[in-house]
Design an enzyme around this catalytic site. Structure first.
Site, PDB file in Angstrom:
ATOM      1  N   LYS A 187     -10.466  -0.895  10.795  1.00 54.97           N
ATOM      2  CA  LYS A 187     -10.621  -2.034   9.781  1.00 54.97           C
ATOM      3  C   LYS A 187     -10.821  -2.991  10.500  1.00 54.97           C
ATOM      4  CE  LYS A 187      -7.224  -0.192   6.465  1.00 54.97           C
ATOM      5  NZ  LYS A 187      -7.954   0.396   5.096  1.00 54.97           N
ATOM      6  N   CYS A 197      -4.849   2.442  -3.749  1.00 48.18           N
ATOM      7  CA  CYS A 197      -3.394   3.039  -2.948  1.00 48.18           C
ATOM      8  C   CYS A 197      -2.315   2.131  -3.161  1.00 48.18           C
ATOM      9  CB  CYS A 197      -3.549   3.164  -1.359  1.00 48.18           C
ATOM     10  SG  CYS A 197      -4.838   4.530  -1.368  1.00 48.18           S
ATOM     11  N   GLN A 239      -4.239  -5.209   6.915  1.00 47.38           N
ATOM     12  CA  GLN A 239      -5.256  -6.181   6.452  1.00 47.38           C
ATOM     13  C   GLN A 239      -5.050  -7.604   6.982  1.00 47.38           C
ATOM     14  OE1 GLN A 239      -7.558  -5.069   4.708  1.00 47.38           O
ATOM     15  NE2 GLN A 239      -6.969  -3.130   3.884  1.00 47.38           N
ATOM     16  N   HIS A 267       0.851  -1.210  -0.096  1.00 46.14           N
ATOM     17  CA  HIS A 267       0.078  -0.138   0.032  1.00 46.14           C
ATOM     18  C   HIS A 267       0.879   1.223   0.074  1.00 46.14           C
ATOM     19  CE1 HIS A 267      -2.855   2.933   1.873  1.00 46.14           C
ATOM     20  NE2 HIS A 267      -3.878   2.085   1.807  1.00 46.14           N
ATOM     21  N   ASP A 314       3.323  -4.319   8.081  1.00 49.97           N
ATOM     22  CA  ASP A 314       2.070  -3.668   7.848  1.00 49.97           C
ATOM     23  C   ASP A 314       0.768  -4.774   7.972  1.00 49.97           C
ATOM     24  OD1 ASP A 314      -0.437  -2.393   7.035  1.00 49.97           O
ATOM     25  OD2 ASP A 314       0.640  -1.630   5.052  1.00 49.97           O
TER      26      ASP A 314
HETATM   27  N1  PMP Z   1      -1.566  -0.658   4.762  1.00 43.84           N
HETATM   28  C1  PMP Z   1      -2.644  -1.526   4.072  1.00 43.84           C
HETATM   29  C2  PMP Z   1      -2.196  -2.788   3.610  1.00 43.84           C
HETATM   30  C3  PMP Z   1      -4.016  -0.945   3.905  1.00 43.84           C
HETATM   31  O1  PMP Z   1      -4.861  -1.907   3.278  1.00 43.84           O
HETATM   32  C4  PMP Z   1      -4.042   0.401   4.399  1.00 43.84           C
HETATM   33  C5  PMP Z   1      -5.601   1.061   4.306  1.00 43.84           C
HETATM   34  N2  PMP Z   1      -6.174   0.757   3.148  1.00 43.84           N
HETATM   35  C6  PMP Z   1      -3.153   1.031   5.031  1.00 43.84           C
HETATM   36  C7  PMP Z   1      -1.868   0.488   5.261  1.00 43.84           C
HETATM   37  C8  PMP Z   1      -3.504   2.531   5.545  1.00 43.84           C
HETATM   38  O2  PMP Z   1      -4.343   2.439   6.550  1.00 43.84           O
HETATM   39  P1  PMP Z   1      -4.593   3.751   7.103  1.00 43.84           P
HETATM   40  O3  PMP Z   1      -5.551   4.657   6.201  1.00 43.84           O
HETATM   41  O4  PMP Z   1      -5.896   3.264   8.167  1.00 43.84           O
HETATM   42  O5  PMP Z   1      -3.803   4.500   7.899  1.00 43.84           O
END
Ligand code: PMP
Length: 407
Positions: free
Chosen positions: A227, A365, A204, A123, A201
């Protein structure tokens, strides 16, 4: 084991009974954010209505109660992820801020000519913070692990990227596009065998599986509450104490200091050294209710249910001519990214919405991954504890209605 009582679970989420354009809502955008159970919303309400006072600053009762709620959450998170102490649990705004914190603070300790290993499935939250660091430290290099056709990381390539300059490896536990569950424990063990620390990270992963940071032996683990059925605007950075002690503060301000003078300032102990300013203490106070929600059902049960829905959906989707699913790893979380023929993902998402089906469209993203796949985006359906087979049927029926219109 408790039965999986889907009606009872859905009853906790008032939003699920609303309609979109007169059609029953089918919410399949859980990877972007999950819905919030009533218990969490009530705890947020109570945080404002009954407990609101700033934390850590007051001797008065309200402030102490608010502080206790926040610190109770820290203890709960410590136990939930298996951290050794509350000093290793830092509250952030979310995964994004957690990774920025590490890239900025831990990254400032990287040796000259250091190399950072990322993967092509990251991401943007796990790419751009490292690039920002690199813009201040042009000597640093970023190396990227590729994927195979199923959407699995090339582990041999991963291992081959390590050398004497490698100072960090940072990768997702689960891809938000492909759903691939990476073998992070094995990857961490390999990095450690080369003396390299690892950030995972977990945005997910943690909504769908049991995470034990000690068992993984990761150096950092980042995730977001929103999430995992929790409040928006809060997240967690887990970090090993030995690293956190060496790291400089990320932001300066109130809460994070021991003593301030114009001659020099000293910083607070962990974890407060990394928590400048007033945190979202109301959200933090309510977060344990989200963990209770997960625990009451059982994370394995949730994952099993979601997996069943994904397999059911994928089997039906593959009957649709021109269907391409991106991400077919055997070890996969409940995310389906797809395209049909040359229908644009955006058009598909717009028409599905007209039928009440809420899916995400676009690059998610993960533009480098889109580039790797040679596409501009996908449609993405993702599942949570409260989704049903009937919703999958409605989703498939909606697909079968919109595809002829768009073809
Ligand atoms: N890493 C991953 C794998 C994600 O899916 C996301 C959110 N789509 C993020 C980071 C960022 O999370 P946040 O916007 O809650 O900071």
């Amino acid at each position: 084991m408790v039965e999986y009582n889907i009606d009872e679970i859905r009853g906790e989420f008032p939003i699920l009974s609303r309609t979109i354009g007169g059609k029953p809502l089918v919410y399949l955008d859980n990877t972007a954010t999950s819905q919030t159970p009533r218990s969490v919303v009530e705890a947020i309400d109570s945080g404002y209505l009954d407990f609101k006072a700033n934390v850590h600053r007051g001797v008065h009762t309200l402030s102490q109660e608010a502080t206790e709620l926040q610190e109770e959450c820290r203890r709960r998170v410590r136990d939930y992820i298996g951290a050794s102490s509350v000093e290793e649990v830092i509250f952030t705004r979310g995964t994004t801020e957690a990774i920025n914190l590490v890239a900025s603070s831990f990254g400032s300790l990287f040796p000259k000519d250091g190399e950072i290993i990322l993967t092509v499935m990251e991401h943007h939250a796990n790419i751009v913070p490292w690039q920002l660091l690199q813009s201040r430290r042009p000597d640093l290099k970023i190396k990227v692990v590729d994927i195979n056709d199923k959407g699995e990381l090339l582990l041999e390539q991963y291992r081959s990227l390590f050398n004497n300059h490698t100072c960090m490896a940072s990768f997702c536990h689960v891809s938000n596009v492909l759903g691939t569950i990476n073998p992070v424990k094995e990857m961490i063990a390999y990095a450690h065998s080369k003396g390299v620390p690892v950030l995972v990270d977990g945005a997910q992963a943690i909504p769908h599986m049991h995470v034990d940071v000690k068992d993984l032996d990761c150096d950092f683990y980042a995730f977001s509450s929103h999430k995992m059925y929790g409040p928006t605007g809060i997240g967690v950075l887990y970090g090993k104490k030995e690293h956190l002690l060496r790291m400089p503060p990320y932001q300066g301000g109130g809460e994070m200091i021991a003593h301030v003078s114009f001659e020099g300032t000293t910083f607070a102990e962990l974890p407060f050294k990394f928590e400048a300013g007033t945190p979202d203490f109301v959200g933090i106070g309510a977060f344990p209710k989200a963990l209770d929600f997960i625990d009451e059902i059982g994370i394995e049960k949730i994952a099993g249910h979601e997996h069943e829905l994904m397999e059911y959906a994928e089997a039906k989707m593959m009957e649709i001519p021109g269907m391409r699913i991106f991400g077919n790893a055997p070890d996969k979380s409940a995310v389906i990214s797809f395209l049909v023929g040359d229908i644009h993902h955006y058009d598909m998402g717009m028409l599905l919405d007209k039928l009440g089906v809420e899916v995400r469209t676009g690059h998610h993203c993960a533009q480098p991954l889109m580039q790797r796949l040679g596409i501009s985006g996908t449609v993405r359906a993702s599942f949570a504890a409260y989704n049903t087979k009937e919703e999958v049927d409605a989703f498939i029926a909606a697909l079968n209605r919109v595809i002829p219109i768009l073809s």
